[in-house]
Design a protein around this motif. Sequence first.
Motif, PDB file in Angstrom:
ATOM      1  N   ILE A   1     -19.823  15.481   7.229  1.00 27.38           N
ATOM      2  CA  ILE A   1     -19.875  15.168   8.663  1.00 27.38           C
ATOM      3  C   ILE A   1     -20.937  15.991   9.377  1.00 27.38           C
ATOM      4  O   ILE A   1     -21.757  15.465  10.105  1.00 27.38           O
ATOM      5  CB  ILE A   1     -18.496  15.416   9.323  1.00 27.38           C
ATOM      6  N   VAL A   2     -20.926  17.308   9.133  1.00 27.20           N
ATOM      7  CA  VAL A   2     -21.875  18.194   9.814  1.00 27.20           C
ATOM      8  C   VAL A   2     -22.947  18.634   8.810  1.00 27.20           C
ATOM      9  O   VAL A   2     -22.614  19.146   7.756  1.00 27.20           O
ATOM     10  CB  VAL A   2     -21.151  19.434  10.387  1.00 27.20           C
ATOM     11  N   PRO A   3     -24.219  18.406   9.132  1.00 33.17           N
ATOM     12  CA  PRO A   3     -25.281  18.787   8.191  1.00 33.17           C
ATOM     13  C   PRO A   3     -25.243  20.279   7.894  1.00 33.17           C
ATOM     14  O   PRO A   3     -24.929  21.092   8.767  1.00 33.17           O
ATOM     15  CB  PRO A   3     -26.564  18.413   8.928  1.00 33.17           C
ATOM     16  N   TYR A   4     -25.603  20.639   6.623  1.00 34.63           N
ATOM     17  CA  TYR A   4     -25.466  22.030   6.192  1.00 34.63           C
ATOM     18  C   TYR A   4     -26.334  22.985   7.010  1.00 34.63           C
ATOM     19  O   TYR A   4     -26.014  24.152   7.179  1.00 34.63           O
ATOM     20  CB  TYR A   4     -25.781  22.152   4.704  1.00 34.63           C
ATOM     21  N   GLN A   5     -27.452  22.477   7.561  1.00 27.86           N
ATOM     22  CA  GLN A   5     -28.348  23.369   8.301  1.00 27.86           C
ATOM     23  C   GLN A   5     -27.637  24.028   9.484  1.00 27.86           C
ATOM     24  O   GLN A   5     -27.925  25.172   9.826  1.00 27.86           O
ATOM     25  CB  GLN A   5     -29.575  22.611   8.814  1.00 27.86           C
ATOM     26  N   PHE A   6     -26.703  23.283  10.088  1.00 32.10           N
ATOM     27  CA  PHE A   6     -26.007  23.849  11.240  1.00 32.10           C
ATOM     28  C   PHE A   6     -25.108  25.007  10.820  1.00 32.10           C
ATOM     29  O   PHE A   6     -24.931  25.964  11.564  1.00 32.10           O
ATOM     30  CB  PHE A   6     -25.224  22.764  11.980  1.00 32.10           C
TER      31      PHE A   6
ATOM     32  N   GLN B   1     -18.020  30.120   6.653  1.00 31.71           N
ATOM     33  CA  GLN B   1     -19.008  29.082   6.942  1.00 31.71           C
ATOM     34  C   GLN B   1     -19.365  28.309   5.678  1.00 31.71           C
ATOM     35  O   GLN B   1     -19.438  27.073   5.681  1.00 31.71           O
ATOM     36  CB  GLN B   1     -20.172  29.838   7.597  1.00 31.71           C
ATOM     37  N   VAL B   2     -19.534  29.041   4.565  1.00 29.80           N
ATOM     38  CA  VAL B   2     -19.886  28.389   3.296  1.00 29.80           C
ATOM     39  C   VAL B   2     -18.765  27.449   2.860  1.00 29.80           C
ATOM     40  O   VAL B   2     -19.002  26.333   2.405  1.00 29.80           O
ATOM     41  CB  VAL B   2     -20.148  29.454   2.207  1.00 29.80           C
ATOM     42  N   ARG B   3     -17.503  27.911   3.037  1.00 32.50           N
ATOM     43  CA  ARG B   3     -16.367  27.085   2.604  1.00 32.50           C
ATOM     44  C   ARG B   3     -16.142  25.902   3.554  1.00 32.50           C
ATOM     45  O   ARG B   3     -15.838  24.794   3.109  1.00 32.50           O
ATOM     46  CB  ARG B   3     -15.129  27.967   2.485  1.00 32.50           C
ATOM     47  N   ALA B   4     -16.337  26.168   4.839  1.00 29.33           N
ATOM     48  CA  ALA B   4     -16.181  25.088   5.818  1.00 29.33           C
ATOM     49  C   ALA B   4     -17.237  24.012   5.571  1.00 29.33           C
ATOM     50  O   ALA B   4     -16.985  22.820   5.730  1.00 29.33           O
ATOM     51  CB  ALA B   4     -16.296  25.643   7.228  1.00 29.33           C
TER      52      ALA B   4
ATOM     53  N   ILE C   1     -36.269  26.938  12.479  1.00 25.84           N
ATOM     54  CA  ILE C   1     -36.740  26.386  11.214  1.00 25.84           C
ATOM     55  C   ILE C   1     -35.629  25.569  10.550  1.00 25.84           C
ATOM     56  O   ILE C   1     -35.882  24.515   9.969  1.00 25.84           O
ATOM     57  CB  ILE C   1     -37.286  27.511  10.310  1.00 25.84           C
ATOM     58  N   LEU C   2     -34.372  26.022  10.695  1.00 28.48           N
ATOM     59  CA  LEU C   2     -33.254  25.232  10.165  1.00 28.48           C
ATOM     60  C   LEU C   2     -33.104  23.914  10.924  1.00 28.48           C
ATOM     61  O   LEU C   2     -32.775  22.884  10.334  1.00 28.48           O
ATOM     62  CB  LEU C   2     -31.960  26.042  10.222  1.00 28.48           C
ATOM     63  N   LEU C   3     -33.381  23.965  12.231  1.00 22.12           N
ATOM     64  CA  LEU C   3     -33.320  22.734  13.030  1.00 22.12           C
ATOM     65  C   LEU C   3     -34.380  21.749  12.546  1.00 22.12           C
ATOM     66  O   LEU C   3     -34.103  20.548  12.374  1.00 22.12           O
ATOM     67  CB  LEU C   3     -33.531  23.077  14.511  1.00 22.12           C
TER      68      LEU C   3
ATOM     69  N   SER D   1     -35.652  21.669   9.574  1.00 18.86           N
ATOM     70  CA  SER D   1     -35.199  21.214   8.262  1.00 18.86           C
ATOM     71  C   SER D   1     -34.177  20.086   8.404  1.00 18.86           C
ATOM     72  O   SER D   1     -34.250  19.065   7.705  1.00 18.86           O
ATOM     73  CB  SER D   1     -34.605  22.392   7.497  1.00 18.86           C
ATOM     74  N   TYR D   2     -33.250  20.256   9.350  1.00 20.68           N
ATOM     75  CA  TYR D   2     -32.241  19.213   9.580  1.00 20.68           C
ATOM     76  C   TYR D   2     -32.901  17.910  10.037  1.00 20.68           C
ATOM     77  O   TYR D   2     -32.620  16.836   9.507  1.00 20.68           O
ATOM     78  CB  TYR D   2     -31.216  19.692  10.612  1.00 20.68           C
ATOM     79  N   LEU D   3     -33.811  18.006  11.010  1.00 20.42           N
ATOM     80  CA  LEU D   3     -34.423  16.790  11.557  1.00 20.42           C
ATOM     81  C   LEU D   3     -35.245  16.064  10.492  1.00 20.42           C
ATOM     82  O   LEU D   3     -35.237  14.837  10.418  1.00 20.42           O
ATOM     83  CB  LEU D   3     -35.298  17.147  12.765  1.00 20.42           C
ATOM     84  N   LEU D   4     -35.953  16.847   9.661  1.00 19.15           N
ATOM     85  CA  LEU D   4     -36.804  16.215   8.653  1.00 19.15           C
ATOM     86  C   LEU D   4     -35.989  15.669   7.486  1.00 19.15           C
ATOM     87  O   LEU D   4     -36.445  14.797   6.746  1.00 19.15           O
ATOM     88  CB  LEU D   4     -37.855  17.206   8.142  1.00 19.15           C
ATOM     89  N   ASP D   5     -34.783  16.204   7.310  1.00 16.27           N
ATOM     90  CA  ASP D   5     -33.898  15.703   6.258  1.00 16.27           C
ATOM     91  C   ASP D   5     -33.212  14.425   6.687  1.00 16.27           C
ATOM     92  O   ASP D   5     -32.883  13.576   5.868  1.00 16.27           O
ATOM     93  CB  ASP D   5     -32.808  16.744   5.982  1.00 16.27           C
ATOM     94  N   GLY D   6     -32.962  14.329   7.998  1.00 14.54           N
ATOM     95  CA  GLY D   6     -32.158  13.228   8.486  1.00 14.54           C
ATOM     96  C   GLY D   6     -32.863  12.348   9.493  1.00 14.54           C
ATOM     97  O   GLY D   6     -33.739  11.557   9.150  1.00 14.54           O
ATOM     98  N   PRO D   7     -32.540  12.559  10.786  1.00 12.80           N
ATOM     99  CA  PRO D   7     -32.953  11.585  11.802  1.00 12.80           C
ATOM    100  C   PRO D   7     -34.458  11.388  11.941  1.00 12.80           C
ATOM    101  O   PRO D   7     -34.879  10.294  12.296  1.00 12.80           O
ATOM    102  CB  PRO D   7     -32.360  12.168  13.097  1.00 12.80           C
ATOM    103  N   TRP D   8     -35.275  12.394  11.691  1.00 14.78           N
ATOM    104  CA  TRP D   8     -36.712  12.256  11.933  1.00 14.78           C
ATOM    105  C   TRP D   8     -37.499  12.009  10.654  1.00 14.78           C
ATOM    106  O   TRP D   8     -38.713  12.022  10.659  1.00 14.78           O
ATOM    107  CB  TRP D   8     -37.270  13.511  12.621  1.00 14.78           C
ATOM    108  N   LYS D   9     -36.811  11.845   9.555  1.00 19.04           N
ATOM    109  CA  LYS D   9     -37.501  11.711   8.279  1.00 19.04           C
ATOM    110  C   LYS D   9     -38.296  10.417   8.245  1.00 19.04           C
ATOM    111  O   LYS D   9     -37.806   9.358   8.620  1.00 19.04           O
ATOM    112  CB  LYS D   9     -36.467  11.715   7.163  1.00 19.04           C
ATOM    113  N   ASP D  10     -39.550  10.532   7.818  1.00 15.47           N
ATOM    114  CA  ASP D  10     -40.398   9.355   7.713  1.00 15.47           C
ATOM    115  C   ASP D  10     -39.933   8.518   6.520  1.00 15.47           C
ATOM    116  O   ASP D  10     -39.970   8.972   5.379  1.00 15.47           O
ATOM    117  CB  ASP D  10     -41.855   9.804   7.515  1.00 15.47           C
ATOM    118  N   PRO D  11     -39.472   7.282   6.762  1.00 17.52           N
ATOM    119  CA  PRO D  11     -38.961   6.478   5.643  1.00 17.52           C
ATOM    120  C   PRO D  11     -40.044   6.150   4.611  1.00 17.52           C
ATOM    121  O   PRO D  11     -39.733   5.803   3.470  1.00 17.52           O
ATOM    122  CB  PRO D  11     -38.429   5.216   6.324  1.00 17.52           C
ATOM    123  N   TYR D  12     -41.313   6.262   5.000  1.00 15.80           N
ATOM    124  CA  TYR D  12     -42.389   5.928   4.060  1.00 15.80           C
ATOM    125  C   TYR D  12     -42.890   7.146   3.284  1.00 15.80           C
ATOM    126  O   TYR D  12     -43.919   7.091   2.636  1.00 15.80           O
ATOM    127  CB  TYR D  12     -43.569   5.289   4.812  1.00 15.80           C
TER     128      TYR D  12
END
Lengths: 316, 350
Positions: free
Chosen positions: A275-280, A265-268, B156-158, B160-171
């Motif tokens: 393309i795929v965010p690291y959180q996934f 997973q780390v290497r992929a 919590i990772l989900l 983190s992903y949303l706040l890093d990307g699609p849901w991040k407040d641009p301001y």
Amino acid sequence: MIFDFLEVLVNAGFWAATIRIACPLLLATLGELMCERAGVLNLGIEGIMSIGAMVGWTAVYMGADLSTGVMAAALIGAAFGLVHAGFTVYLGASQHVTGIGITLFASSIGYFAFRLLLPSSTTPPKITAFQPIDIPVLSDLPFLGEAFFQHTAFTYLAFLAVPFVLWLMNRTPFGLAVKVAGENPMALEAQGIDVLGVRTLAVIIGSALMALGGAYLTMSAFDAFYFGMVNGRGWIAVALVIFASWRPSKALLGALLFAGLDAYQVRAQQLAGAIVPYQFFLMMPYLLSIVAMVVAAKSTRYPKALLTPFRRGERH
Amino acid sequence: MRFEVRETIPQWLPWLAVAGAGIGTMCFAAILIATAGASPLAGFKELFIGAFGSRNAITETGATATPLIFTGLAAAIAFRAKFWNIGAEGQLYAGALAVTYFGTGLIELPSFLMIPFLLIVACVAGGLTLLPMVLLRQFMRVDEVVTTLLTNFVIILLVSYLLDGPWKDPYSLGWPQGAAIIDAGVLPQLVPRSRLHLGFAIAVISAIIIWLVQSRTVFGFSGKAVGLNQSAARHAGIPVTKTIICIGLLSGGMAGLAGASETIGLKGYLTLDLSPGFGYTGIAVAMLGNLHPIGVIFAAIFIAIIYVGADAMSRAIDVPTYLADVIVATTVLAVLIGLVLVRYRVVMRG
């Protein structure tokens, strides 16, 4: 692109990483397995790993040598095992709530003590951790040498825990008593064997193994102690025990399989990061554990007396 | 002198045990403060000043108790039925995600509709997060402890992903945080110029409603019966699976409300550090509250005092703030001992 993903598998570094990632999981899984075979679910595992990591590291930081650090970690694990057994085996308290209580207590008291001993250090101090040992001849083999025979002493020790637990469980009277204590404690009592004592000892040994799993993180995999560094590995180990149907050899297989997927997973992630965010990718270990439990669920046969406190002279 | 198993436990006795556990915990805390090189008396003085000493301290304690009442209820409801939901942390974030999704402009309603709407979606989100684990346990015998625990990390990772990307407040100047909740969706303050918001009142009312449901309805009775003995409940004709599913939805829903109240009440937007482990602390709250909804209110306030007070104490006399976590954990273990001991009584002769 597909080729890149396959190439990872023929990389010796990938296999070496798999071995490293498997160690803490393997020790923790074997520890939990011992407890559960005796009929005691030990959810203190996450906290016991955390305090094992902290105590082992701190002992070495304070000037002890590495083997003393390992001993200290095992001892603190055994001590918390005794507390868990005192609550669940002797007092008959809920194994779930006790375990969660031990996890909260062991990790917070560990953090408290760490802050007391090392106040206000912004950059975590480091120790000289276990260094890789090249096994003569074998380490010179191409590919295999780098993958399997250039690890630290702690790593070899972790893998030796498998034959140790196998021997203990299958070749000694104590192991037989542990298994009966987890299946049919009345039968053990009928033989004049102290059920509570057998269960307590199994929980103590199991908890010591869990603490060693934690200590591996700070003394071999890394060289510093961080808050929250166990990061769910204990819970994953509980899932692996179920996946392994309470068998040490399958626990080894499960830990290796799991570690392999994690290392992959780390290497992929590096290959597909854009393309795929690291959180996934980081979610994978937790999702895989859940999937493993679901897959194993059909054939799962829990130790019959798991979660059932035993009281002398009472019928069940 | 010897111990003898009681045939019946008087109703007040467990509460005495809980109080005893609270006192025992504070004694242990005193030892730790002394270990840290400070005077326990001075420590407790700072702790109480920090939690009660000013108008600001009191409202802060109330604000901290709010999510703890919700997560405490989540644990108490589930544990009463012996359903081990350790996933309140994840369900809390699921509730926070739901209010962020609907409350940042997607839907605009007047305040008196918007707030109930957001609370309902958070409740549903929390319940639905727990539902798969309930079904897995009831239909496939997959242990819920581990699945609920592991789901926390996934959610919590989900976030983190949303706040890093699609849901991040641009301001937000680079901080990973969600867009602000629209004004109509923000909970009003209970005390002006403080962080104590309407969520506290909603939490207390929820606890009272759950208490009434548990003590006055057939569903409440079924839940208790399922917790005491699942197979006996089944033989008695109680729909066990249906009861457990409802309890799971309710438990997850309460945790979801914790996330909602923190997002639309305290912060106004979603962050990755919305909860410093409120989901796990909820277990301690539930235990200290003897799994009783009204007990949970007082237990949550007690633990909020410890958290807010220990923070002030650690600033004043340099004891690590982790003391608060140690106290909370000790509470769980002390209550367990207390509740075991009340099963016995001391017989002086014999």
